[in-house]
Motif scaffolding. Structure first.
Motif, PDB file in Angstrom:
ATOM      1  N   ALA A  40       0.802  -1.224   0.000  1.00 12.08           N
ATOM      2  CA  ALA A  40       0.000   0.000   0.000  1.00 12.08           C
ATOM      3  C   ALA A  40       0.842   1.284   0.000  1.00 12.08           C
ATOM      4  N   PRO A  41       1.944   1.388   0.760  1.00 13.51           N
ATOM      5  CA  PRO A  41       2.698   2.652   0.756  1.00 13.51           C
ATOM      6  C   PRO A  41       3.227   3.031  -0.621  1.00 13.51           C
ATOM      7  N   LEU A  42       3.754   2.074  -1.349  1.00  6.64           N
ATOM      8  CA  LEU A  42       4.300   2.374  -2.666  1.00  6.64           C
ATOM      9  C   LEU A  42       3.189   2.720  -3.652  1.00  6.64           C
ATOM     10  N   ALA A  43       2.021   2.097  -3.462  1.00 10.78           N
ATOM     11  CA  ALA A  43       0.888   2.447  -4.314  1.00 10.78           C
ATOM     12  C   ALA A  43       0.473   3.894  -4.083  1.00 10.78           C
ATOM     13  N   LEU A  44       0.429   4.306  -2.830  1.00 11.32           N
ATOM     14  CA  LEU A  44       0.084   5.696  -2.527  1.00 11.32           C
ATOM     15  C   LEU A  44       1.127   6.659  -3.085  1.00 11.32           C
TER      16      LEU A  44
ATOM     17  N   GLU B   2      11.467  18.167   2.598  1.00 12.27           N
ATOM     18  CA  GLU B   2      10.825  17.622   3.798  1.00 12.27           C
ATOM     19  C   GLU B   2      11.083  16.124   3.921  1.00 12.27           C
ATOM     20  N   ALA B   3      10.952  15.390   2.788  1.00 14.88           N
ATOM     21  CA  ALA B   3      11.189  13.947   2.827  1.00 14.88           C
ATOM     22  C   ALA B   3      12.640  13.648   3.175  1.00 14.88           C
ATOM     23  N   ALA B   4      13.571  14.410   2.581  1.00 12.33           N
ATOM     24  CA  ALA B   4      14.983  14.167   2.851  1.00 12.33           C
ATOM     25  C   ALA B   4      15.328  14.447   4.306  1.00 12.33           C
ATOM     26  N   ALA B   5      14.722  15.465   4.894  1.00 10.87           N
ATOM     27  CA  ALA B   5      14.985  15.771   6.300  1.00 10.87           C
ATOM     28  C   ALA B   5      14.535  14.615   7.193  1.00 10.87           C
TER      29      ALA B   5
ATOM     30  N   ALA C 122       8.701   4.380   0.174  1.00 13.56           N
ATOM     31  CA  ALA C 122       7.640   5.228  -0.374  1.00 13.56           C
ATOM     32  C   ALA C 122       7.978   6.706  -0.212  1.00 13.56           C
ATOM     33  N   ALA C 123       8.615   7.048   0.896  1.00 14.97           N
ATOM     34  CA  ALA C 123       9.021   8.444   1.086  1.00 14.97           C
ATOM     35  C   ALA C 123      10.042   8.861   0.032  1.00 14.97           C
TER      36      ALA C 123
END
Length: 721
Positions: free
Chosen positions: A141-145, A192-195, A178-179
């Motif tokens: 589910a995370p990768l789908a989102l 934001e994701a990298a932080a 997913a992030a």
């Protein structure tokens, strides 16, 4: 479930293998209680309905029913259906792609767009699946989102919320992946994701999670990686390998990682390590940790570490020194699976990037001594593709070849036998220690098809094989399989210039049947040409063939006669006629033969000059080199060669070879600038994403050698004839 499925006009649609009337059965099969039936249905969906990523009308019609399946908690293996939906809806066509679509692809592009729209519209269901009881569903589910949902900020927030409470280790890694995907898809979220990923990569988190975060940072924000990333990663790998297995039935610390995540998330700006009492041991998967004895024993690293390391290597990209250091550590790992993965990644690294790999290659060679046959064979395959770069492993290769005569030749259920990879690797180094294996191969009832090429790399070191090559050639039945049997022997005799085999070569030239006969005659003629004046006894036969070549190529006959007798007057008329051949490859062969005559073929310079504007690039290049060879003037040829150098990287070896022979790389010249630019490039000239050949590294190293040769040959006096 499946309401309305029978009202769809499936019969009017098609998939990869014909009418789509069987799609409803596949969809119902996905809901079966029988695992075998579910697997067969899924194979059918990928194999026909979504064949190689294609989207058909029936694929679009299946989307609503696939969403019904993933939303029903009573259906098993729903994670695989989530993956299928992600694949169907996850193909993005950007503006550049749309500009390249031709008329025949318009319908397919429209289907991709409709699939993306349809799956994205229903992607909200994946939010609910993040808390599903089935870990397999939560894993997908995370990768789908990340790939499909239209509100990436909301998705990233959910990933962060879910990580501290997710009990399954692999699912936690999927949340981190997913992030990374979100950061790549939506650059506004990258910071934001990298932080967040940087915090997860820091001290205080379990090693698996830290490794996952580093891998995603390498993909989406490589500048955010720690300066000592290799030291950090190798330390994490050692931690993962040191975790002991638990007794069967012992409860795994599945909540330990979640607690660590929650602790650091609660203080996201805190620096340094958490207090000692808050540190926790990394959790492990129960299935990976149980030993048959029930006692605690060292366990291999978790199986997902290979995926994380591959991701990390992809993200590090051209940071070759760091990747090499990381692979060096992986090849020293006690975990055989990690070493096998390191071998594959080493091959990929060397194939794409130019660098100094002596220590890495030496470690690859060390794997040849392992008792694990899979590991040893993987190492020999890597070395086989390295040619001269395999030199640091030469002794290891020789030891492997000597220790395992049974692997000198591989027999296949269909097709001719082939040399084993260790033998080929040793021969490609020009190492005489391969000769005994080749001698044994030549005594087999059927000679391996690649033995001639192996002898070609050995050159003079293979001279002791001349007598057996001659004998075996004399024994070849001249029937419809003559090409398969005689071809390798003729190739080897040509390399060794074993002129004592002239009678055997003439026997083949005279007696080979029409079926595939031209190939065999060409190989025989090239062998005679390689023998040169020593094959003077064949001149009457060659002159007769020149007058009436029959199934032999007149150009090949002329080349052989020129090499043996050196009579330009006899061969020049035939070669001039060959310039009018209809097939480009025949014209190219003739052009190269004319170049071999040098100034004696000066009369054809206007014809060669006219070919400099030919639409076929390879013919232009051959004509440019030949024009210089017959005229001694490079000013017309060099601009053509340099222009084609820029148009197609595949021609660069041939162009560099021509420039090296011409001596055209004078100080300050365009040729010199081009050659120096090639030598300073760290990426191999023929490295392409997802596409590679077994000789790629060899060809690139050959290019580098030719570039150096061309620059060293510059005397400052201009081109030389």
């Amino acid at each position: 479930m499946f309401a309305g499925i029978d009202e769809v006009d499936w019969a009017s649609m098609e998939h990869a293998y014909g009418p789509a009337g069987d799609v409803p059965a596949m969809l119902r099969g996905l809901a079966s209680a029988d695992p075998a039936e579910r697997e067969q249905a899924l194979d059918g969906m990928y194999g026909a309905v979504h064949h190689q990523g294609d989207v058909y009308a029936c694929t679009l019609a299946s989307i609503p029913f696939l969403f019904e399946l993933v939303a029903d908690p009573g259906i098993q293996d729903r994670g695989s259906i989530v993956e299928l939906l992600t694949s169907i809806g996850g193909i993005d066509l950007d503006e550049d792609d749309e500009d390249e679509i031709d008329e025949d692809e318009i319908e397919g592009a429209a289907n991709y767009a409709m699939a993306a729209t349809a799956v994205t519209a229903g992607a909200g269901v994946f939010f609910e699946l993040m808390t599903d009881e089935d870990p397999g569903v939560r894993l997908c589910a995370p990768l789908a989102l990340a790939a499909l949902h239209g509100h990436p900020g909301r998705v990233l927030a959910l990933l962060r919320e879910r990580l501290p409470i997710e009990p399954d280790e692999e699912v936690r890694l999927a949340l981190v992946e997913a992030a990374g995907r979100l950061a790549l898809r939506h650059r506004l979220l990258a910071g934001e994701a990298a932080a967040w990923l940087s915090r997860l990569a820091g001290e205080g988190f379990p090693p698996g999670l830290r490794l996952a975060a580093l891998a995603q940072l390498a993909r989406c924000a490589p500048d955010a990686l720690p300066g000592d990333v290799v030291r950090v990663v190798t330390g994490l790998l050692r931690q993962l390998r040191s975790v002991p297995a638990r007794r069967s039935g012992a409860a795994p610390a599945v909540d330990a990682q979640a607690e660590a995540v929650a602790a650091v998330e609660a203080y996201p700006d805190a620096a340094g390590e958490p207090p000692a009492e808050e540190r926790v041991a990394p959790a492990t998967r129960v299935g990976q940790m149980r030993a048959l004895s029930g006692e605690e024993v060292p366990a291999p690293a978790a199986p997902w570490t290979a995926d994380l390391l591959r991701t990390l290597h992809v993200g590090l990209d051209d940071r070759v020194a760091e990747r090499t250091a990381l692979l060096t550590d992986q090849l020293r790992s006690p975990d055989r699976r990690q070493r096998i993965d390191a071998l594959r990644m080493s091959s990929g690294l060397i194939r794409v990037w130019r660098s100094s790999y002596e220590e890495l290659v030496r470690l690859v060679g060390e794997q040849l001594a392992t008792p694990d046959p899979l590991l040893a064979e993987a190492a020999s395959h890597v070395l086989e593709e390295l040619f001269g770069l395999a030199a640091p492993a030469a002794d290891a290769l020789a030891a492997r070849v000597a220790a395992d005569p049974g692997a000198w030749v591989l027999d296949w259920p269909s097709g001719p036998p082939a040399l084993g990879s260790a033998v080929k690797a040793l021969a490609r180094l020009g190492d005489a220690r391969a000769v005994p294996a080749l001698a044994a191969a030549l005594e087999r009832p059927e000679v391996p098809h690649d033995v001639g090429f192996a002898i070609g790399y050995l050159g003079a070191a293979a001279a002791p094989l001349s007598e057996v090559l001659r004998r075996r050639l004399g024994e070849v039945p001249l029937d419809e399989r003559a090409h398969d049997r005689a071809g390798p022997l003729l190739t080897a005799l040509a390399v060794l210039r074993a002129d004592e085999a002239v009678p055997e070569v003439l026997r083949v030239l005279h007696g080979v049947p029409e079926y595939r006969g031209e190939w065999v005659r060409t190989a025989a003629l090239r062998a005679l040409g390689a023998f040169g004046p020593a094959a003077r006894g064949a001149v009457p036969e060659l002159r007769a063939l020149l007058r009436s070549p029959g199934a032999a190529s007149a150009t090949e006959v002329a080349k052989a006669l020129w090499a043996v007798e050196g009579d330009a007057g006899a061969v020049l008329p035939v070669l001039i006629d060959g310039l009018g051949a209809e097939r480009v490859h025949e014209v190219r062969s003739t052009v190269n033969a004319l170049g071999g005559l040098g100034a004696r073929a000066a009369v054809v310079a206007p014809r060669l000059r006219a070919l400099l504007g030919h639409e076929e690039q390879w013919l232009r290049i051959d004509a440019a080199v030949a024009l210089w060879e017959v005229s001694g003037r490079a000013e017309e040829s060099v601009p053509v060669l340099l222009a084609d150098w820029e148009k197609n990287h595949h021609v660069r070896v041939r162009v560099a070879e021509g420039l090296a022979r011409m001596g055209a790389a004078g100080a300050g010249s365009d040729a010199a600038r081009v050659l120096r630019a090639e030598l300073t490039s760290v990426r191999r000239h023929n490295a392409m994403d997802g596409v590679f050949g077994s000789h790629d590294t060899y060809e690139d190293e050959k290019l580098l050698a030719l570039c150096r040769q061309a620059l060293l040959r510059n005397t400052g006096k201009g081109p030389t004839p």
